[in-house]
Design an enzyme around this catalytic site. Structure first.
Site, PDB file in Angstrom:
ATOM      1  N   TYR A   1     144.250 -44.161 167.848  1.00 47.42           N
ATOM      2  CA  TYR A   1     145.321 -43.970 168.823  1.00 47.42           C
ATOM      3  C   TYR A   1     146.493 -43.174 168.238  1.00 47.42           C
ATOM      4  CZ  TYR A   1     149.628 -44.446 171.196  1.00 47.42           C
ATOM      5  OH  TYR A   1     150.818 -44.116 171.755  1.00 47.42           O
TER       6      TYR A   1
ATOM      7  N   GLU B   1     155.441 -44.562 167.144  1.00 47.11           N
ATOM      8  CA  GLU B   1     154.097 -45.026 167.507  1.00 47.11           C
ATOM      9  C   GLU B   1     153.690 -46.248 166.693  1.00 47.11           C
ATOM     10  OE1 GLU B   1     152.677 -44.161 170.042  1.00 47.11           O
ATOM     11  OE2 GLU B   1     153.614 -42.260 170.543  1.00 47.11           O
TER      12      GLU B   1
ATOM     13  N   ASP C   1     145.727 -45.880 174.351  1.00 50.67           N
ATOM     14  CA  ASP C   1     146.351 -47.176 174.120  1.00 50.67           C
ATOM     15  C   ASP C   1     146.009 -48.096 175.292  1.00 50.67           C
ATOM     16  OD1 ASP C   1     147.793 -45.960 176.106  1.00 50.67           O
ATOM     17  OD2 ASP C   1     149.677 -46.872 175.498  1.00 50.67           O
TER      18      ASP C   1
ATOM     19  N   GLN D   1     151.337 -52.722 169.880  1.00 55.67           N
ATOM     20  CA  GLN D   1     151.362 -54.107 170.373  1.00 55.67           C
ATOM     21  C   GLN D   1     152.786 -54.632 170.553  1.00 55.67           C
ATOM     22  OE1 GLN D   1     148.005 -55.975 170.886  1.00 55.67           O
ATOM     23  NE2 GLN D   1     148.047 -53.788 171.277  1.00 55.67           N
TER      24      GLN D   1
ATOM     25  N   LEU E   1     160.171 -57.799 163.629  1.00 60.19           N
ATOM     26  CA  LEU E   1     159.349 -56.947 164.498  1.00 60.19           C
ATOM     27  C   LEU E   1     157.895 -57.401 164.528  1.00 60.19           C
ATOM     28  CD1 LEU E   1     159.761 -54.522 166.343  1.00 60.19           C
ATOM     29  CD2 LEU E   1     159.344 -53.013 164.402  1.00 60.19           C
TER      30      LEU E   1
ATOM     31  N   TYR F   1     153.848 -58.171 162.775  1.00 65.08           N
ATOM     32  CA  TYR F   1     152.767 -57.360 162.198  1.00 65.08           C
ATOM     33  C   TYR F   1     153.280 -56.572 161.007  1.00 65.08           C
ATOM     34  CZ  TYR F   1     149.699 -58.395 166.167  1.00 65.08           C
ATOM     35  OH  TYR F   1     148.906 -59.012 167.097  1.00 65.08           O
TER      36      TYR F   1
END
Length: 367
Positions: free
Chosen positions: A126, A43, A144, A48, A86, A88
DNA sequence: TATCCGTGGTG
DNA sequence: TCACCAAGGAT
């Protein structure tokens, strides 16, 4: 938003959704079991980020850090390396922090409620709902982008999903619909539906298992939902990227712990927008020397006028002009920096923009 | 609350 | 080239 459906209609809705899910659900690596560590990892990576992108990262990360205890004990630079590319990157730091919290505060066993999960680092509404429902069978919504889209269309909800307060409208609605017997499957079925028949672009609502319940489909207004305000365009930020080479390798600096590309390694950057008129080469040399504490060391610049490398982030577009310099090696003890041979770049966690710079240098014959 | 935080795919 | 999107969270 109150739901005026009969119990029979709600039951039919759940059955249509879950029967379809039982037949058509995607075979994904994190669906092999209900291990909360596996759910948390997937998750977090999926925030995003598209499923196809995540799958290889997920498999490699689990191989590298098989348990929550292993992740909690791992050196942070190795965690960042496993996250390289990846994006973030604060997700990686928060994920490891959450692992440490689980080990230290809960004896290595994840808490079962959404409220407790919500307290772990990097876990928002979420992800807390996803773990609580999938791993622990709690009747919690996992809202989401898919859920926003699917339910906005089903009920023709006009609220702007870009606004934080809109979440409660969906939360309240989904709590009335979620199957208390199979909440995890209910949430995942909505996601599968949102990524297939009810996708954002070119949806196929006629073949959705929920077509008969879909108010937007029944009124031929599917593409009007969800309502979402637009984002601003990224601002252009010009930099000089300093490629300083010495007998010990290239100068790389570690980015600050917060902000863009936190903790990752790059060539030193000079923000040209803060340099004002200091665009002449001699002034650039002065700025570079100042930045790297190079007083007294002669630099030779070349190709300062080459075409800039562009890289677009969510809110910024960087235009990076490469400036190459040859230097004697100098002491970097006080800087978060080091000399690195080109062959050793891959040992550090590098952002994609840094890899672009390296590729541009190789194409130009340097490096 | 609005803004910040990456990357890759798509039309 | 460009706008938008993809299993969001922190500040």
């Amino acid at each position: 938003m109150a739901l005026n459906w009969s119990e029979e209609k709600i039951a039919a809705f759940r059955k249509a959704l879950l029967d379809w899910y039982d037949q058509e659900k995607r075979d994904l690596p994190w669906r092999r079991d209900h291990d909360p560590y596996h759910i948390l990892l997937s998750e977090t990576m999926l925030q995003q980020t598209q499923v196809a992108t995540v799958i290889p990262y997920y498999n490699h990360f689990l191989q590298r850090f098989p348990t929550v205890a292993a992740l909690a004990q791992a050196p942070e630079d190795q965690v960042m390396k496993a996250w390289e590319g990846l994006g973030y990157y604060s997700r990686a730091r928060h994920l490891q922090q959450a692992a440490k919290q689980v080990v230290q505060d809960y004896g290595g066993e994840f808490p079962h409620t959404a409220a407790e999960l919500r307290q772990l680092s990097g876990i928002g509404p979420y992800t807390a709902g996803a773990i609580a429902s999938i791993a622990f069978n709690q009747p919690e919504p996992a809202i989401d982008g898919n859920a926003f889209r699917v339910f906005a269309r089903l009920f023709k909800i006009d609220a702007d999903i870009a606004k934080p307060q809109t979440r409660q409208v969906f939360d309240q609605l989904i709590r009335q619909l979620i199957d208390p017997q199979r909440p995890g499957d209910f949430n995942q079925a909505i996601m599968d539906l949102g990524s297939s028949y009810m996708r954002a672009k070119d949806p196929d609502p006629a073949h959705s298992p929920l077509a008969a319940f879909d108010q937007s489909y029944l009124s031929d207004t599917v593409l009007d939902y969800p309502v979402k305000s637009k984002k601003k365009k990224p601002v252009v930020v010009p930099y000089f990227a300093l490629v300083i080479h010495s007998p010990q390798g290239y100068l790389l600096v570690q980015r600050p712990r917060t902000g863009m590309l936190a903790d990752l390694w790059m060539f030193p950057l000079i923000d040209r927008s803060e340099l004002e008129a200091a665009l002449e080469v001699d002034q650039l040399i002065e700025a570079a020397a100042q930045f790297a504490a190079l007083s007294g060391v002669a630099l030779k610049f070349a190709d300062a006028g080459a075409k800039p490398v562009r890289h677009t982030f969510t809110h910024q577009q960087w235009q990076l002009t490469l400036v190459e310099a040859e230097s004697a090696a100098f002491d970097l003890a006080v800087l978060p920096a080091k000399w690195v041979k080109a062959a050793d770049f891959e040992k550090l966690a590098l952002p994609t923009v840094q890899k672009k710079l390296v590729a541009a240098l190789k194409a130009g014959g340097a490096l």
